[in-house]
Write a protein that holds these residues in place. Sequence first.
Motif, short mmCIF file in Angstrom:
data_model
loop_
_atom_site.label_atom_id
_atom_site.label_comp_id
_atom_site.label_asym_id
_atom_site.label_seq_id
_atom_site.Cartn_x
_atom_site.Cartn_y
_atom_site.Cartn_z
N HIS A 46 1.16 -1.16 -0.31
CA HIS A 46 0.40 -0.02 0.44
C HIS A 46 0.12 1.20 0.24
CE1 HIS A 46 -3.38 2.99 1.05
NE2 HIS A 46 -3.90 1.42 1.04
N ILE A 47 0.16 1.92 -1.00
CA ILE A 47 1.40 3.90 -0.86
C ILE A 47 0.94 4.01 0.42
CG2 ILE A 47 -1.16 5.00 -1.24
CD1 ILE A 47 3.08 5.68 -2.73
N GLN A 48 0.93 4.22 1.56
CA GLN A 48 0.48 4.73 2.94
C GLN A 48 1.80 3.60 3.33
OE1 GLN A 48 -0.60 7.63 3.56
NE2 GLN A 48 -1.77 7.61 1.85
N SER A 49 1.70 2.57 3.36
CA SER A 49 2.71 1.93 4.01
C SER A 49 4.49 1.89 3.51
CB SER A 49 2.46 -0.07 3.59
OG SER A 49 3.22 -0.24 4.58
N LYS A 50 4.76 2.19 2.29
CA LYS A 50 5.12 2.26 1.23
C LYS A 50 5.97 3.95 1.73
CE LYS A 50 4.29 -0.49 -2.66
NZ LYS A 50 3.72 0.04 -4.24
N LEU A 51 5.22 5.03 2.20
CA LEU A 51 5.87 6.30 2.61
C LEU A 51 6.38 6.21 3.81
CD1 LEU A 51 3.08 8.36 1.30
CD2 LEU A 51 5.63 8.61 0.82
N ALA A 52 5.55 4.62 4.44
CA ALA A 52 6.07 5.26 6.09
C ALA A 52 7.40 4.29 5.98
CB ALA A 52 5.02 4.20 7.15
N GLN A 53 7.74 3.48 5.42
CA GLN A 53 9.41 2.46 4.65
C GLN A 53 9.96 3.94 4.43
OE1 GLN A 53 10.90 -0.66 5.30
NE2 GLN A 53 11.65 1.43 5.49
N GLN A 54 9.88 5.00 3.87
CA GLN A 54 9.91 5.74 3.54
C GLN A 54 11.11 6.78 4.60
OE1 GLN A 54 8.14 7.73 -0.27
NE2 GLN A 54 8.53 5.75 -1.45
N TRP A 55 9.76 7.16 5.06
CA TRP A 55 10.10 8.19 6.21
C TRP A 55 11.21 7.50 7.29
CZ3 TRP A 55 10.04 7.21 11.89
CH2 TRP A 55 10.12 8.51 12.55
N CYS A 56 11.08 6.36 7.52
CA CYS A 56 12.11 5.30 8.51
C CYS A 56 13.26 5.63 7.45
CB CYS A 56 11.93 3.65 8.61
SG CYS A 56 10.53 3.50 9.32
N ASP A 57 13.86 5.34 6.39
CA ASP A 57 15.00 5.37 5.41
C ASP A 57 15.37 7.06 5.98
OD1 ASP A 57 14.51 2.54 5.32
OD2 ASP A 57 13.37 3.23 2.91
N GLU A 58 14.24 8.04 5.44
CA GLU A 58 14.75 9.18 5.38
C GLU A 58 15.54 10.17 7.22
OE1 GLU A 58 15.75 13.04 3.48
OE2 GLU A 58 14.79 10.57 2.55
N VAL A 59 14.76 9.13 8.09
CA VAL A 59 15.02 9.89 9.62
C VAL A 59 16.78 8.89 9.59
CG1 VAL A 59 14.89 8.87 11.49
CG2 VAL A 59 13.07 9.51 10.13
N ALA A 60 16.94 8.15 8.82
CA ALA A 60 18.28 7.27 8.79
C ALA A 60 19.76 8.29 8.25
CB ALA A 60 17.99 5.55 8.46
N LYS A 61 18.52 8.41 7.10
CA LYS A 61 20.01 8.91 5.77
C LYS A 61 20.47 10.18 6.60
CE LYS A 61 19.65 10.94 1.88
NZ LYS A 61 18.64 11.75 0.15
N ARG A 62 19.34 11.40 7.17
CA ARG A 62 19.33 12.37 7.95
C ARG A 62 20.22 12.81 8.78
NH1 ARG A 62 15.02 16.31 5.85
NH2 ARG A 62 13.80 15.55 4.05
N THR A 63 19.72 11.73 9.53
CA THR A 63 20.79 11.95 11.47
C THR A 63 21.70 11.25 11.02
OG1 THR A 63 19.50 9.29 11.31
CG2 THR A 63 18.78 11.44 11.89
#
Length: 336
Positions: free
Chosen positions: A39-56
């Motif tokens: 689901h796109i809403q699930s994919k966005l949640a996964q992308q949020w996780c990835d972005e947090v790791a990236k920016r921190t």
Amino acid sequence: MKKILLTIMAAIIGFSVMPLSASAETISLTYSNFFPPTHIQSKLAQQWCDEVAKRTDGKVKVSYFPGGTLTKAKQCYDGVVEGLSDIGLSALAYSRGRFPTMAVVDLPLGYKSGAVATKIANEVYEHFMPKELSDVAPMYFHAHGPGLLFTAKKPVKTLADMKGLKLRGTGNSGKLIKILGGAPVAMSMPDTYQAIRKGVVSGGMYPMETNKGWKMAEVVDYCTLDFPVAYTTTFFVAMNKDKWNSIPTDLQKIITEINKEWAVKHGQAWDDSDAAGKEFFVKKGGEFITLSDAEGNVWKEKAAPMMTEYVEATDSKGLKGKEILDFTVKSLEKAQ
């Protein structure tokens, strides 16, 4: 001895002024989401996780658990409170009555897009900062596009056509169906497809995206564009309060910036999904029914008691129901 003491004090002062994020220790978090991984809403949640790791720079890492594998939709919020997951995404409506302030967003106020509904949800939270959410650290909210009426075989052109019609509806959509003269039948979305196909119910109220996401366009024939009473469903993304407070302030700031961006992404994703659902509905031969302005006003007036009920219920809990409702309505008028 004096020299040794001075050296120790200098070291203590040096450590005290070091940034909190200087620790080499990685902060590991878990994220529970009931949406399936596709689901796109699930994919966005996964992308949020990835972005947090990236920016921190890897200082915060999030392990993602979609499809209710960590906590189910209805248990998600309490799962965050109790620490079964550090972060959770689910619908506030699964804990009906627990979030009286935020419940205003889900009323049939006439939403026209998921982007707007998402904007309103976040504005209501930021303006009132409701105590009902004080046992977690809210990250952000998002909300789906307009919940509309879909029927099989029988078109609904006027309110009179709704009388006695069995329709799938839960929570606010169920209340709306009842007040408009229909007979709401509570059931899960997976069960709705077969129920409509077999004639157990004649349709239901749901956002346009459901036509493709749940293949509902295969079993319904008509969509009544009842925008004057279109509702939404508010979803939360929240973190365990103690876990959030343990994260260094500079990393919190980074995550907060990501949250602002992702709320917008979720709202837009709902609209993109609605567009795909509309296309699929048309492809399957679905027909749209547009209400006249006069008829739309009839529907809106018929639904008005739901607003009165909200104000009374919220007042009974010591909150200012009318103030909350007025703020939400005015915010919606400005946004649309």
